[in-house]
Motif scaffolding. Structure first.
Motif, PDB file in Angstrom:
ATOM      1  N   TYR A  43      39.217  42.654  54.500  1.00  0.00           N
ATOM      2  CA  TYR A  43      38.098  43.563  54.256  1.00  0.00           C
ATOM      3  C   TYR A  43      36.793  42.816  54.511  1.00  0.00           C
ATOM      4  N   ALA A  44      35.716  43.557  54.762  1.00  0.00           N
ATOM      5  CA  ALA A  44      34.430  42.926  55.053  1.00  0.00           C
ATOM      6  C   ALA A  44      33.288  43.820  54.600  1.00  0.00           C
ATOM      7  N   ARG A  45      32.159  43.191  54.276  1.00  0.00           N
ATOM      8  CA  ARG A  45      30.944  43.928  53.947  1.00  0.00           C
ATOM      9  C   ARG A  45      29.741  43.066  54.255  1.00  0.00           C
ATOM     10  N   SER A  46      28.595  43.708  54.462  1.00  0.00           N
ATOM     11  CA  SER A  46      27.347  42.977  54.635  1.00  0.00           C
ATOM     12  C   SER A  46      26.865  42.471  53.281  1.00  0.00           C
ATOM     13  N   ALA A  47      26.099  41.411  53.303  1.00  0.00           N
ATOM     14  CA  ALA A  47      25.650  40.785  52.054  1.00  0.00           C
ATOM     15  C   ALA A  47      24.796  41.720  51.214  1.00  0.00           C
ATOM     16  N   ASP A  48      24.101  42.669  51.860  1.00  0.00           N
ATOM     17  CA  ASP A  48      23.229  43.590  51.122  1.00  0.00           C
ATOM     18  C   ASP A  48      23.907  44.924  50.821  1.00  0.00           C
ATOM     19  N   SER A  49      25.242  44.969  50.913  1.00  0.00           N
ATOM     20  CA  SER A  49      25.971  46.211  50.691  1.00  0.00           C
ATOM     21  C   SER A  49      27.070  45.988  49.654  1.00  0.00           C
ATOM     22  N   ASP A  50      27.408  47.045  48.917  1.00  0.00           N
ATOM     23  CA  ASP A  50      28.532  46.979  47.991  1.00  0.00           C
ATOM     24  C   ASP A  50      29.729  47.758  48.525  1.00  0.00           C
ATOM     25  N   GLN A  51      29.663  48.165  49.786  1.00  0.00           N
ATOM     26  CA  GLN A  51      30.732  48.938  50.399  1.00  0.00           C
ATOM     27  C   GLN A  51      31.591  48.051  51.297  1.00  0.00           C
ATOM     28  N   TRP A  52      32.871  48.010  51.000  1.00  0.00           N
ATOM     29  CA  TRP A  52      33.793  47.215  51.806  1.00  0.00           C
ATOM     30  C   TRP A  52      34.378  48.060  52.933  1.00  0.00           C
ATOM     31  N   GLY A  53      34.384  47.503  54.145  1.00  0.00           N
ATOM     32  CA  GLY A  53      35.101  48.101  55.254  1.00  0.00           C
ATOM     33  C   GLY A  53      36.405  47.357  55.478  1.00  0.00           C
ATOM     34  N   TRP A  54      37.284  47.951  56.243  1.00  0.00           N
ATOM     35  CA  TRP A  54      38.611  47.372  56.484  1.00  0.00           C
ATOM     36  C   TRP A  54      38.741  46.988  57.952  1.00  0.00           C
ATOM     37  N   ILE A  55      39.378  45.863  58.217  1.00  0.00           N
ATOM     38  CA  ILE A  55      39.636  45.395  59.586  1.00  0.00           C
ATOM     39  C   ILE A  55      41.142  45.295  59.777  1.00  0.00           C
ATOM     40  N   HIS A  56      41.693  46.101  60.665  1.00  0.00           N
ATOM     41  CA  HIS A  56      43.136  46.005  60.897  1.00  0.00           C
ATOM     42  C   HIS A  56      43.428  44.833  61.832  1.00  0.00           C
TER      43      HIS A  56
END
Length: 369
Positions: A116-129
């Protein structure tokens, strides 16, 4: 030197040589990092040391817990690695010591990884397959994703297998920096459901989902078939400076037979007493069996047994609350909201059921933390 010591030393050296050759073959143009060397594993109790490798319990406890618990403590459920990198390709190579899959749970959940990944200024995680290859050395390749210098990554380890060696690789010219959480963790002590059965991949286990949405480190002490509110483990977790304790052991505590109900009551009261010795006001959450009182499931014998466990536990917890423990909480079957589509085998949640459990804990913890 004894013959046993010599054998173990020889085995360790051969394994190290094998892993070194694997890295050289897998990626000569990559810079490889070892999270163990950097003491960068999260999702474990603080008492676990770097020298303990990928264990979920400190090695000093091997002779203090039952053999079944110790074997399961080698599984890496809930363990993860947080890091930052500017690379747009991440490779992971690792070895495991057990079977790759189970009859009711795929290799991607038992032995796979999740990124999973997110930008430092975000609390939303995205997923990388990732593309994966389950060979003697398991390989995951994550490519084709957007990267920047501020992006944070979270790599979840297998739920039901024991990692023996792991390396994370990025293209040469890019740095990889490990980091760990400083926030008080949420400690979960439970059963196979807490360990992660039967999520299709690690990031979908309810404890890992909860960690992302709550932005807390979640420590997973789920032991398949062996979440029994044992004093040895309760004394261990009470030493953690936790934000909350979740005791999700009811699925492994039957009330059948003579003295069954009384034993469950005694175990719950003992668990609360042990934790309260050091944490007078820290929230303790008990939960109903997630598969009890589920409409539409027609196996009435099983339903009756699960329902009875939950009823005895709920009565006990609410009695303790009434007696003055205002930081004790009960998560009901209504709150869990499981249905006939939520499990693989009426006990272990599928991905849909895992989401329901995570959301139920999230709603409760947001009220009390």
């Amino acid at each position: 030197m004894s013959s046993i010591t010599y054998f173990r030393l020889k085995e360790s050296l051969l394994c190290s040589l094998f892993c070194l050759v694997s890295v050289l073959v897998l990626g000569q143009n990559l810079h490889w990092s070892d999270p163990i060397e950097q003491d960068a594993l999260s999702g474990r109790i603080p008492q676990v040391e770097k020298e303990d490798g990928y264990l979920r319990l400190p090695s000093s406890m091997e002779n203090q817990v039952r053999d079944a618990v110790w074997r399961l403590a080698k599984d890496d459920a809930g363990v993860y690695v947080d890091f930052t990198t500017t690379a747009d390709r991440i490779e992971v190579a690792y070895t495991v010591s057990k079977n790759l899959s189970m009859a009711h749970m795929p290799a991607t959940g038992v032995s796979g990884l999740d990124l999973y990944a997110r930008s430092a200024d975000s609390d939303q995680w995205g997923w990388i397959h990732g593309k994966y290859d389950f060979s003697d050395t398991v390989r995951y390749s994550f490519t084709g994703f957007q990267s920047d210098s501020l992006r944070q990554y979270r790599l979840y380890l297998p739920l039901y297998n024991a990692v023996t060696w792991l390396q994370i690789g990025v293209d040469k010219g890019h740095d990889l920096h490990f980091n760990t959480s400083k926030v008080s963790p949420i400690v979960v002590y439970g059963t196979s459901i807490a360990q992660g059965a039967c999520a299709s991949r690690p990031g979908l286990a309810w404890t890992n989902r909860l960690g992302r949405v709550m932005d807390h480190e979640v420590i997973n002490l789920g032991f398949s078939g062996n979440g029994r509110l044992e004093s040895e483990l309760l004394h261990l977790i009470r030493d953690v400076d936790a934000a909350a304790f979740i005791l999700d052991c009811i699925p492994n505590l039957s009330v059948q037979g003579e003295g069954g109900k009384e034993n469950l009551i005694r175990l719950i009261e003992n668990a609360v007493a042990i934790i309260r010795e050091k944490h007078a006001d820290v929230p303790i959450v008990f939960a109903a069996h997630s598969a009890s009182q589920v409409d539409g499931v027609l196996n009435f014998t099983t339903t009756k047994e699960y329902d009875l466990r939950s009823e005895v536990a709920e009565t006990t917890v609410k009695k303790l609350i009434k007696e003055g423990d205002s930081s004790l909480f009960w998560l009901s079957t209504d709150a869990l909201d499981m249905d006939k589509e939520s499990t693989v085998d009426y006990a272990h949640p599928n991905d849909y059921g895992m989401g329901k459990i995570a959301e139920a804990y999230q709603r409760l913890l947001l009220e009390i933390l």
